[in-house]
Design an enzyme around this catalytic site. Sequence first.
Site, short mmCIF file in Angstrom:
data_model
loop_
_atom_site.label_atom_id
_atom_site.label_comp_id
_atom_site.label_asym_id
_atom_site.label_seq_id
_atom_site.Cartn_x
_atom_site.Cartn_y
_atom_site.Cartn_z
N HIS A 125 42.89 38.27 37.14
CA HIS A 125 41.94 38.04 35.94
C HIS A 125 41.46 39.50 35.47
O HIS A 125 41.21 40.34 36.50
CB HIS A 125 40.81 37.34 36.45
CG HIS A 125 39.54 36.77 35.07
ND1 HIS A 125 38.83 37.68 35.01
CD2 HIS A 125 39.62 35.79 34.67
CE1 HIS A 125 37.88 37.39 34.07
NE2 HIS A 125 38.49 35.88 33.77
N GLN A 205 38.86 30.24 40.83
CA GLN A 205 39.84 28.95 40.32
C GLN A 205 39.90 27.59 41.59
O GLN A 205 39.99 26.47 41.63
CB GLN A 205 41.09 29.12 39.73
CG GLN A 205 41.00 29.75 38.41
CD GLN A 205 40.33 29.26 37.51
OE1 GLN A 205 40.09 27.77 37.25
NE2 GLN A 205 39.69 29.50 36.30
N LYS A 228 32.09 27.08 37.99
CA LYS A 228 33.42 26.56 37.66
C LYS A 228 33.24 25.43 38.86
O LYS A 228 34.38 24.85 39.30
CB LYS A 228 34.31 27.69 38.20
CG LYS A 228 34.49 28.67 36.99
CD LYS A 228 35.84 29.48 36.93
CE LYS A 228 35.58 30.77 36.40
NZ LYS A 228 36.23 30.33 35.03
N CYS A 366 41.87 36.48 29.68
CA CYS A 366 41.47 37.52 30.31
C CYS A 366 42.45 37.84 31.38
O CYS A 366 42.25 38.50 32.43
CB CYS A 366 40.05 37.18 31.13
SG CYS A 366 38.91 36.99 30.11
C1 LIG Z 1 40.61 33.72 38.57
C2 LIG Z 1 39.49 34.25 37.86
N1 LIG Z 1 38.61 35.33 38.27
C3 LIG Z 1 37.40 35.82 38.00
C4 LIG Z 1 36.77 35.20 36.78
C5 LIG Z 1 35.59 35.29 36.34
O1 LIG Z 1 34.62 34.63 36.45
P1 LIG Z 1 32.99 34.58 35.98
O2 LIG Z 1 33.36 35.02 34.42
O3 LIG Z 1 32.32 33.50 36.10
O4 LIG Z 1 32.53 35.76 36.57
C6 LIG Z 1 37.50 33.97 36.40
C7 LIG Z 1 36.91 33.42 35.31
O5 LIG Z 1 37.48 32.39 34.55
C8 LIG Z 1 38.70 33.42 36.98
O6 LIG Z 1 39.50 32.34 36.31
#
Ligand SMILES: Cc1ncc(COP(=O)(O)O)c(C=O)c1O
Length: 408
Positions: A125, A205, A228, A366
Site C-alpha cells: 500500500h 488487512q 478495519k 493505493c
Molecule cells: C495493506 C494496507 N496498509 C495500509 C493501509 C492504510 O491504512 P489507514 O488508511 O487506515 O492508515 C491500508 C488501508 O487500506 C491497507 O489496506
Amino acid sequence: MISTPDYIHDIRADFPILQTKIHNKPLVYFDNAATTQKPKIVIDRIRDYYENENANIHRGVHHLSQVATQDYENARSRIQKYIGAAKSEEIIFTKGTTDGINLVASSFGALLKEGDEILISAMEHHSNIVPWQLLADSKKLQLKVIPIHKDGTLIMDAFDQLLSEKTKLVSITHISNTLGTINPIESIISKSHAVGAKVLIDGAQSIQHGDIDVSSLNCDFFVFSGHKIFGPTGIGVLYGKEKLLEEMPPYQGGGDMIKNVSFEKTTFNELPFKFEAGTPNIIGGIALGTAIEYIESIDRKSAFDYEKTLLEYAEKELLKIEDVQVFGNSSEKTSLVSFNVGSIHPFDLGTLLDKQGIAVRTGHHCTQPLMDFYNIPGTIRASFSIYNTVEEVDLFLDALRRAITVLS
Ligand SMILES: Cc1ncc(COP(=O)(O)O)c(C=O)c1O
C-alpha cells in the site's frame, strides 16, 4: 450450493447500517477492505462516553478524568492481550496504520545510517512505500523492492537474494489489500532476523480476518487501524518490542510524552506515553477496545472459516462470467477478489453496481506500482467480512451481469 449459517445472520443483526437501503435497494456492503462497519455495541459506547464520561485523561484528579483514564488504559490492555503482546507498554495508540508506519520510519529511521537498506515488496500500500522513500531520501538509505509473480505471490528467491547484512528493516504487508495474497511472514521474519534485520508487519488487512499473535510471530513491529476491525476511524495501534521502542527516540514532542520540561533539558516519559504526544483520540481507543470485546464475544474461528468459503464461492461464480479476469491467484488468499471485465473501465462498473445498492471499490486501491505491474488502470474489488451473506454474493453477481450488459 452453500448457504449462510444462522450465526452469520446473528452477527449481521449486530450491525445497524446493514439494514440500510441505497438507491432504494438493500445495501450490499463489499468494501470491507477499505473500512468495516460498526456493531451497535461500539456505536453505543461512543455515545455513552460523550454523554457520561467525557474528560481529558492522564492528568486529572477529578472523577471523570480518572474513569476515562481507566477505560482508555483498559482498552490498551485488552488490545495487548488480543494480539498476544507481552506488555501493555508495547501498545502505542496511533491514528492508524499509516500513522504507525510513519512513526517507525521517523523514530526507528533515526537509528539508521547512510547505506543501510530497507526492504519492502511490490504489493505494498502507498502508506508502506512513501514513508520509506522519504526516509531513504533524507538519510541516503537504499530502498529495495521484493518482486512478485503474476499470480500475486512474492518471489521468495528474490527476497533471499535481496536480504543481506545491510538490510536493517523489512517492512511488509501481511495480506495484500489489492490481491488478497497472504504473505509467508513467518518465513520472512525468521530469515530477516538471521541477518540481523528487524521486521514490520502491516496488519491493516490481516487484523480482521484471523487471530494475530505478535509474540509467536516474533515480529518487531505490527501496525493496524481500528476502523478495519469494527472500531472507529482515527485510531490504530503500533505494537513494538519493548527493547526496540526504548531505543527509539520520540516521534513527536508535546504534552503527555514528557517527564520533565525545562528550557535547558527535557526528559521523556516512559513507554507507551513517550510516543503519544498530546491529547489522544480517547474515545477512539476506548471504542477500539469495545470492538475487540465484540470480536472476542463471537465464534470467530467459524466466522473466519466462513469468510473463506464465501470468497471461494464468489470467485468460482465470478469466473463463470465471460471476460472476467481475477488479479491475485495465490493459494493462500483471504476475503477479497479483485477483477476486471474485458476492457470495461472498473469505474463504470462500480458506478452501475452502486446504482443497484452494491458497494465495491474501484481504482488502484493505493497500490499504483501494482497496477503498473499488471499494466491496468485499476480493478473492481469486492471485499467481504463476517457479516456478509451468500445471498449478497448472488445479488452482487446478478447486478454485475446487468451492468456488463449495459456497458458492452
Ligand atoms: C495493506 C494496507 N496498509 C495500509 C493501509 C492504510 O491504512 P489507514 O488508511 O487506515 O492508515 C491500508 C488501508 O487500506 C491497507 O489496506
